[in-house]
Design a protein around this motif. Structure first.
Motif, PDB file in Angstrom:
ATOM      1  N   LYS A   1      76.692  49.681  -1.501  1.00 58.58           N
ATOM      2  CA  LYS A   1      75.472  50.293  -2.160  1.00 58.58           C
ATOM      3  C   LYS A   1      75.880  50.468  -3.595  1.00 58.58           C
ATOM      4  CE  LYS A   1      71.546  52.958  -1.205  1.00 58.58           C
ATOM      5  NZ  LYS A   1      70.644  53.813  -0.253  1.00 58.58           N
ATOM      6  N   CYS A   2      75.167  50.108  -4.574  1.00 61.67           N
ATOM      7  CA  CYS A   2      75.726  50.343  -6.086  1.00 61.67           C
ATOM      8  C   CYS A   2      74.146  51.251  -6.637  1.00 61.67           C
ATOM      9  CB  CYS A   2      75.808  49.084  -6.813  1.00 61.67           C
ATOM     10  SG  CYS A   2      77.312  48.218  -6.083  1.00 61.67           S
ATOM     11  N   TYR A   3      74.846  51.949  -7.537  1.00 61.04           N
ATOM     12  CA  TYR A   3      73.633  52.786  -8.315  1.00 61.04           C
ATOM     13  C   TYR A   3      73.780  52.704  -9.985  1.00 61.04           C
ATOM     14  CZ  TYR A   3      73.658  55.202  -3.776  1.00 61.04           C
ATOM     15  OH  TYR A   3      73.647  55.423  -2.355  1.00 61.04           O
ATOM     16  N   MET A   4      72.661  52.613 -10.460  1.00 63.76           N
ATOM     17  CA  MET A   4      72.647  52.246 -12.085  1.00 63.76           C
ATOM     18  C   MET A   4      73.144  53.220 -12.501  1.00 63.76           C
ATOM     19  SD  MET A   4      69.567  50.164 -12.939  1.00 63.76           S
ATOM     20  CE  MET A   4      68.352  51.212 -12.918  1.00 63.76           C
ATOM     21  N   THR A   5      74.142  53.129 -13.561  1.00 65.51           N
ATOM     22  CA  THR A   5      74.731  54.164 -14.509  1.00 65.51           C
ATOM     23  C   THR A   5      74.133  53.834 -15.855  1.00 65.51           C
ATOM     24  OG1 THR A   5      76.576  52.978 -15.004  1.00 65.51           O
ATOM     25  CG2 THR A   5      76.660  54.856 -13.123  1.00 65.51           C
TER      26      THR A   5
ATOM     27  N   SER B   1      64.184  33.724 -16.849  1.00 67.59           N
ATOM     28  CA  SER B   1      64.421  32.600 -16.190  1.00 67.59           C
ATOM     29  C   SER B   1      65.410  32.704 -15.056  1.00 67.59           C
ATOM     30  CB  SER B   1      65.191  31.381 -17.376  1.00 67.59           C
ATOM     31  OG  SER B   1      66.351  32.225 -18.102  1.00 67.59           O
ATOM     32  N   GLY B   2      66.325  33.709 -15.179  1.00 66.06           N
ATOM     33  CA  GLY B   2      67.375  34.159 -13.901  1.00 66.06           C
ATOM     34  C   GLY B   2      68.178  35.164 -14.532  1.00 66.06           C
ATOM     35  N   TYR B   3      68.946  35.700 -13.560  1.00 69.55           N
ATOM     36  CA  TYR B   3      69.707  36.719 -13.690  1.00 69.55           C
ATOM     37  C   TYR B   3      71.156  36.285 -13.395  1.00 69.55           C
ATOM     38  CZ  TYR B   3      65.880  39.955 -13.536  1.00 69.55           C
ATOM     39  OH  TYR B   3      64.536  40.789 -13.504  1.00 69.55           O
ATOM     40  N   GLU B   4      72.081  36.872 -13.891  1.00 72.40           N
ATOM     41  CA  GLU B   4      73.764  36.860 -13.441  1.00 72.40           C
ATOM     42  C   GLU B   4      73.684  38.117 -12.559  1.00 72.40           C
ATOM     43  OE1 GLU B   4      76.289  36.649 -16.532  1.00 72.40           O
ATOM     44  OE2 GLU B   4      75.698  34.793 -17.313  1.00 72.40           O
ATOM     45  N   TYR B   5      74.653  37.935 -11.265  1.00 70.85           N
ATOM     46  CA  TYR B   5      74.655  38.962 -10.332  1.00 70.85           C
ATOM     47  C   TYR B   5      76.341  39.270 -10.393  1.00 70.85           C
ATOM     48  CZ  TYR B   5      70.105  37.139  -9.357  1.00 70.85           C
ATOM     49  OH  TYR B   5      69.118  36.988  -9.356  1.00 70.85           O
ATOM     50  N   ASN B   6      76.457  40.661 -10.027  1.00 67.87           N
ATOM     51  CA  ASN B   6      77.850  40.929  -9.734  1.00 67.87           C
ATOM     52  C   ASN B   6      78.109  40.699  -8.162  1.00 67.87           C
ATOM     53  OD1 ASN B   6      76.878  43.145  -8.050  1.00 67.87           O
ATOM     54  ND2 ASN B   6      76.988  44.753  -9.559  1.00 67.87           N
ATOM     55  N   GLU B   7      79.426  41.056  -8.136  1.00 66.24           N
ATOM     56  CA  GLU B   7      80.092  40.753  -6.880  1.00 66.24           C
ATOM     57  C   GLU B   7      79.602  41.488  -5.519  1.00 66.24           C
ATOM     58  OE1 GLU B   7      82.446  44.185  -8.529  1.00 66.24           O
ATOM     59  OE2 GLU B   7      81.538  42.457  -9.181  1.00 66.24           O
ATOM     60  N   ASN B   8      78.505  42.487  -5.844  1.00 61.59           N
ATOM     61  CA  ASN B   8      78.070  43.254  -4.852  1.00 61.59           C
ATOM     62  C   ASN B   8      76.673  43.064  -4.698  1.00 61.59           C
ATOM     63  OD1 ASN B   8      80.035  45.153  -4.001  1.00 61.59           O
ATOM     64  ND2 ASN B   8      80.000  45.782  -6.116  1.00 61.59           N
ATOM     65  N   GLY B   9      76.016  41.607  -5.498  1.00 60.58           N
ATOM     66  CA  GLY B   9      74.758  41.561  -5.223  1.00 60.58           C
ATOM     67  C   GLY B   9      73.618  41.964  -6.254  1.00 60.58           C
ATOM     68  N   TYR B  10      73.886  42.782  -7.237  1.00 58.65           N
ATOM     69  CA  TYR B  10      73.091  43.255  -8.326  1.00 58.65           C
ATOM     70  C   TYR B  10      73.162  42.691  -9.406  1.00 58.65           C
ATOM     71  CZ  TYR B  10      72.965  47.380  -4.983  1.00 58.65           C
ATOM     72  OH  TYR B  10      72.840  48.050  -3.755  1.00 58.65           O
ATOM     73  N   PRO B  11      71.815  42.729 -10.064  1.00 54.71           N
ATOM     74  CA  PRO B  11      71.883  41.815 -11.242  1.00 54.71           C
ATOM     75  C   PRO B  11      72.628  42.378 -12.503  1.00 54.71           C
ATOM     76  CG  PRO B  11      69.792  42.994 -10.806  1.00 54.71           C
ATOM     77  CD  PRO B  11      70.521  43.090  -9.680  1.00 54.71           C
ATOM     78  N   ARG B  12      73.322  41.846 -13.443  1.00 58.63           N
ATOM     79  CA  ARG B  12      74.253  42.192 -14.303  1.00 58.63           C
ATOM     80  C   ARG B  12      73.177  42.768 -15.866  1.00 58.63           C
ATOM     81  NH1 ARG B  12      79.582  41.312 -13.698  1.00 58.63           N
ATOM     82  NH2 ARG B  12      80.105  39.471 -12.056  1.00 58.63           N
ATOM     83  N   PHE B  13      71.957  43.535 -15.595  1.00 60.27           N
ATOM     84  CA  PHE B  13      71.400  43.979 -16.530  1.00 60.27           C
ATOM     85  C   PHE B  13      71.798  45.325 -16.881  1.00 60.27           C
ATOM     86  CE2 PHE B  13      67.922  43.816 -13.283  1.00 60.27           C
ATOM     87  CZ  PHE B  13      67.943  45.062 -13.094  1.00 60.27           C
ATOM     88  N   ALA B  14      72.586  45.757 -15.909  1.00 60.99           N
ATOM     89  CA  ALA B  14      72.971  47.296 -15.841  1.00 60.99           C
ATOM     90  C   ALA B  14      74.415  47.349 -15.315  1.00 60.99           C
ATOM     91  CB  ALA B  14      71.971  48.204 -14.860  1.00 60.99           C
ATOM     92  N   GLU B  15      74.991  48.660 -15.857  1.00 63.50           N
ATOM     93  CA  GLU B  15      76.359  48.795 -15.279  1.00 63.50           C
ATOM     94  C   GLU B  15      76.169  49.883 -13.924  1.00 63.50           C
ATOM     95  OE1 GLU B  15      78.889  50.770 -18.019  1.00 63.50           O
ATOM     96  OE2 GLU B  15      79.162  48.731 -19.225  1.00 63.50           O
ATOM     97  N   TYR B  16      76.852  49.776 -13.193  1.00 60.80           N
ATOM     98  CA  TYR B  16      76.908  50.584 -11.592  1.00 60.80           C
ATOM     99  C   TYR B  16      78.014  51.417 -11.423  1.00 60.80           C
ATOM    100  CZ  TYR B  16      73.247  46.912 -11.402  1.00 60.80           C
ATOM    101  OH  TYR B  16      72.536  46.092 -11.805  1.00 60.80           O
ATOM    102  N   LYS B  17      77.790  52.317 -10.413  1.00 60.52           N
ATOM    103  CA  LYS B  17      78.965  52.805  -9.679  1.00 60.52           C
ATOM    104  C   LYS B  17      78.740  52.698  -8.037  1.00 60.52           C
ATOM    105  CE  LYS B  17      77.116  57.440  -8.741  1.00 60.52           C
ATOM    106  NZ  LYS B  17      77.672  57.676  -7.284  1.00 60.52           N
ATOM    107  N   CYS B  18      79.765  52.113  -7.458  1.00 56.45           N
ATOM    108  CA  CYS B  18      79.079  51.643  -5.984  1.00 56.45           C
ATOM    109  C   CYS B  18      80.102  52.528  -5.159  1.00 56.45           C
ATOM    110  CB  CYS B  18      79.898  50.229  -6.071  1.00 56.45           C
ATOM    111  SG  CYS B  18      79.009  49.053  -7.105  1.00 56.45           S
ATOM    112  N   ASN B  19      79.447  52.830  -3.963  1.00 57.98           N
ATOM    113  CA  ASN B  19      80.080  53.458  -2.823  1.00 57.98           C
ATOM    114  C   ASN B  19      80.751  52.393  -1.696  1.00 57.98           C
ATOM    115  OD1 ASN B  19      79.127  55.848  -3.710  1.00 57.98           O
ATOM    116  ND2 ASN B  19      77.412  55.910  -2.769  1.00 57.98           N
TER     117      ASN B  19
END
Length: 276
Positions: free
Chosen positions: A28-32, A258-276
């Motif tokens: 689970k990832c949380y937007m920072t 048109s589309g998003y790019e996604y990180n390795e945890n399946g979240y779109p790369r329009f933000a930065e995250y901290k993941c548990n």
């Protein structure tokens, strides 16, 4: 018998390994940092909003302006974020956000939101209060939430001033698709019952919506929090009851992604995250 025990042990070990892999995949990832601005002149990509956490609870929202920090005569210029405002969040003993405190602005106005929950822990009511510290006046927008199958399906909104006068009242009806994504919001104002504002979210992807993990019901992202996946099409229209279906009102807000790019945890790369 020893061989059988060894096989069972290996199967158990394999099962545990698979479960560990699944837990990594379901991280689970949380937007920072979010609200990215792309500066074409410099090629910079800078975030203008940030959430500050205590564990997985948001305790502050920081908003930034972008300022030119170039040396004299430098071209192209460079930009950097500069803190513009800080929003603080307070919690009750159950870990639920109960107050969102915005800073006092240039005109001595301040917004504070007071949040209430039902006995099942679900958001039941919110009061967004605007106070003016020059003349002592205040304005309150009250939100009451109705649920079906643990989803918000109706929001009743009423705005009053410090003298108790009602100056705006409306209801929002929400519908969802089979995947649990918000599809349509229909808003009807008491003052103009012959017209309704229809907001549509379409073309959802199958990836994780990071707004669903935001534990604070900020008004600017309130509806984004209600979906499992990420919409890629948005349309807002005013519809009149006497409108012909063949002659719809033109939308006054719309966009399509048109589309998003996604990180390795399946979240779109329009933000930065901290993941548990």
């Amino acid at each position: 018998m020893k061989k059988l025990f060894a096989i069972v042990s290996l199967l158990f070990l394999f099962s545990c390994t698979n479960n560990d892999d699944d837990s990594v995949q379901e991280q689970k990832c949380y937007m920072t940092k979010f609200n990215k601005v792309n500066i074409s002149l410099t090629g910079q990509q800078l975030y203008t909003s940030e959430y500050v956490y205590d564990g997985n609870k948001i305790i502050k929202k920081l908003d930034y302006s972008l300022v030119d920090n170039s040396a004299p005569g430098q071209f192209p210029p460079t930009y950097a974020p500069q803190l513009k405002s800080t929003i603080n969040i307070e919690y009750n003993s159950l870990g639920q956000p109960i107050k969102i405190i915005e800073p006092i602005d240039y005109y001595n106005n301040q917004y504070i939101e007071y949040i209430s929950y039902d006995n099942q822990g679900k958001l039941s009511e919110k009061n967004r209060v605007l106070s003016n510290y020059n003349d002592g006046s205040s304005y309150t927008k009250n939100f009451k939430y109705t649920y079906s199958d643990d989803k918000i399906v109706l929001i009743a909104e009423k705005s009053t001033n410090s003298w108790g006068d009602v100056y705006d009242e409306n209801t929002k009806t929400l519908t969802y698709d089979a995947d649990g994504n918000l599809r349509v919001i229909e808003q009807i104002n008491a003052s103009t019952p012959t017209a309704k504002t229809v907001t549509k979210y379409d073309n959802y992807d199958s990836y994780k919506n990071p707004y669903a993990n935001v534990n604070v019901p900020f008004e600017d992202i309130f509806f984004l929090r209600l979906s499992k996946n990420n919409h890629r099409k948005y349309l807002k229209t005013v519809v009149y009851t006497n409108n012909s279906p063949t002659n719809p009102t033109a939308p006054y807000e719309s966009y399509e992604i048109s589309g998003y790019e996604y990180n390795e945890n399946g979240y779109p790369r329009f933000a930065e995250y901290k993941c548990n």
